[in-house]
Design a protein around this motif. Structure first.
Motif, PDB file in Angstrom:
ATOM      1  N   GLN A   1       8.022  -2.464  -9.107  1.00  0.00           N
ATOM      2  CA  GLN A   1       9.170  -3.004  -9.940  1.00  0.00           C
ATOM      3  C   GLN A   1      10.134  -3.918  -9.161  1.00  0.00           C
ATOM      4  OE1 GLN A   1       8.329  -3.092 -13.796  1.00  0.00           O
ATOM      5  NE2 GLN A   1       6.992  -1.434 -12.976  1.00  0.00           N
ATOM      6  N   LYS A   2      10.230  -3.841  -8.318  1.00  0.00           N
ATOM      7  CA  LYS A   2      11.837  -4.632  -7.472  1.00  0.00           C
ATOM      8  C   LYS A   2      10.902  -5.810  -6.700  1.00  0.00           C
ATOM      9  CE  LYS A   2      14.566  -0.758  -7.960  1.00  0.00           C
ATOM     10  NZ  LYS A   2      15.299   0.499  -7.292  1.00  0.00           N
ATOM     11  N   VAL A   3       9.070  -5.679  -6.527  1.00  0.00           N
ATOM     12  CA  VAL A   3       8.420  -6.947  -5.643  1.00  0.00           C
ATOM     13  C   VAL A   3       9.582  -8.408  -6.172  1.00  0.00           C
ATOM     14  CG1 VAL A   3       6.759  -8.058  -4.619  1.00  0.00           C
ATOM     15  CG2 VAL A   3       6.802  -5.454  -5.177  1.00  0.00           C
ATOM     16  N   THR A   4       9.105  -8.768  -4.369  1.00  0.00           N
ATOM     17  CA  THR A   4      10.036 -10.507  -5.211  1.00  0.00           C
ATOM     18  C   THR A   4       8.569 -11.241  -4.472  1.00  0.00           C
ATOM     19  OG1 THR A   4      10.943 -10.737  -2.507  1.00  0.00           O
ATOM     20  CG2 THR A   4      12.125  -9.844  -4.533  1.00  0.00           C
ATOM     21  N   ARG A   5       8.230 -12.636  -4.248  1.00  0.00           N
ATOM     22  CA  ARG A   5       7.728 -12.975  -3.584  1.00  0.00           C
ATOM     23  C   ARG A   5       7.820 -13.819  -2.514  1.00  0.00           C
ATOM     24  NH1 ARG A   5       7.719 -18.875  -1.842  1.00  0.00           N
ATOM     25  NH2 ARG A   5       5.559 -19.922  -2.386  1.00  0.00           N
TER      26      ARG A   5
ATOM     27  N   ARG B   1       0.552  -1.144  -0.282  1.00  0.00           N
ATOM     28  CA  ARG B   1      -0.024   0.564  -0.208  1.00  0.00           C
ATOM     29  C   ARG B   1       0.971   0.732  -0.322  1.00  0.00           C
ATOM     30  NH1 ARG B   1      -3.666   2.315   4.797  1.00  0.00           N
ATOM     31  NH2 ARG B   1      -4.827   3.694   3.626  1.00  0.00           N
ATOM     32  N   GLY B   2       0.637   2.103  -0.897  1.00  0.00           N
ATOM     33  CA  GLY B   2       1.364   3.549  -0.933  1.00  0.00           C
ATOM     34  C   GLY B   2       2.888   3.924  -1.586  1.00  0.00           C
ATOM     35  N   TRP B   3       3.139   1.979  -2.503  1.00  0.00           N
ATOM     36  CA  TRP B   3       4.309   1.998  -3.062  1.00  0.00           C
ATOM     37  C   TRP B   3       4.228   2.430  -4.414  1.00  0.00           C
ATOM     38  CZ3 TRP B   3       8.494  -2.810  -2.442  1.00  0.00           C
ATOM     39  CH2 TRP B   3       7.907  -2.833  -1.037  1.00  0.00           C
ATOM     40  N   SER B   4       5.275   3.305  -5.084  1.00  0.00           N
ATOM     41  CA  SER B   4       5.079   3.949  -6.423  1.00  0.00           C
ATOM     42  C   SER B   4       5.392   2.850  -7.278  1.00  0.00           C
ATOM     43  CB  SER B   4       6.674   4.956  -6.471  1.00  0.00           C
ATOM     44  OG  SER B   4       6.969   3.805  -6.610  1.00  0.00           O
TER      45      SER B   4
END
Length: 250
Positions: A192-196, A184-187
């Motif tokens: 783009q850098k989210v991991t499992r 929540r609130g991430w740009s």
């Protein structure tokens, strides 16, 4: 109804399944476990089987069946339950175990068929498997009568607020709450850098991997809107979602 209610728990090793069995243990004079089903959590299922001695048990595949039987023998469980496998085993655990009520707490589309057949046979179904309604809501609701009880957290709360009824003519709208998940609130750049691993790290709830990832993308809330639409008979424009990160109301 004389004697304890005979229940079958599908998804016995998950959070809702474990909660159900803790109630069954606390109220042994009122609830008798006659069927247990799990996918691959064989060790946990073996201990549950030792504790509750169900007549029928189901797991995903033959390798899980062999492992479960070995563990049950090690635990000196006698007599051994009938151990079934696959989708047919899941259905049999629901409807051929002698159960009067089925708790459907499995994850995914596999919950549709046992819920459908249990309702068709006039059994009570406590439903925590939202996919059953997402996939076949119109069909399921035609079978319901008074035999369906939602037990997933928010829909159970709405059901209780409506006095234990699914349909109330005076109901104007439903508000579902959402935590917003870990992102929540991430740009868009951060996403783009989210991991499992990050997606599985829910800030509020401890859940299985599928629901955790669905919550991280907010897909789970979309599924719950569809679920509420079918359960309570409201049009989609009368079902709202409010992001409430503290999760004090859920």
């Amino acid at each position: 109804m004389s004697g304890p209610i005979k229940i079958s728990v599908l998804g016995a090793t998950g959070s809702i399944g474990r909660s159900t069995l803790s109630l069954a243990k606390a109220f042994e004079d009122r609830l008798e476990v006659v069927g247990l089903a799990a996918k691959t959590s064989v060790e946990a299922l073996a201990w549950q089987t030792r504790l509750f001695r169900p007549k029928v048990v189901s797991v995903e595949g033959e390798e899980h069946r062999k492992k479960l039987l070995g563990l049950l023998k090690e635990l000196s469980v006698s007599p051994l339950p009938e151990v079934l496998i696959g989708p047919d085993g899941l259905v049999a655990t629901a409807v051929q175990s002698g159960a009067q009520a089925v708790i459907s707490a499995v994850v995914g589309a596999c919950g549709l068929r046992p819920a459908w057949i249990a309702l068709e046979k006039g059994l009570k179904v406590a439903l925590a498997n939202k996919e059953s309604l997402v996939l076949g809501g119109e069909l399921i609701m035609k079978k319901v009568g008074s035999n369906l009880t939602p037990v997933d957290s928010e829909h159970s709360a709405i059901f209780q607020a409506l006095g234990g009824k699914l349909r109330r003519p005076e109901l104007r709208r439903i508000i579902l709450t959402a935590s917003g998940g870990p992102f929540r609130g991430w740009s868009s750049g951060q996403l783009q850098k989210v991991t499992r691993r990050m997606a599985l790290n829910h800030p509020t709830w401890s859940m299985g991997p599928k629901i955790s990832c669905d919550s991280a993308t907010m897909m789970n809330k979309g599924l719950e809107v569809i679920e509420a639409h079918h359960l309570f008979g409201l049009d989609y424009d009368r079902i709202e979602v409010v992001v409430h990160s503290a999760s004090l109301v859920h």
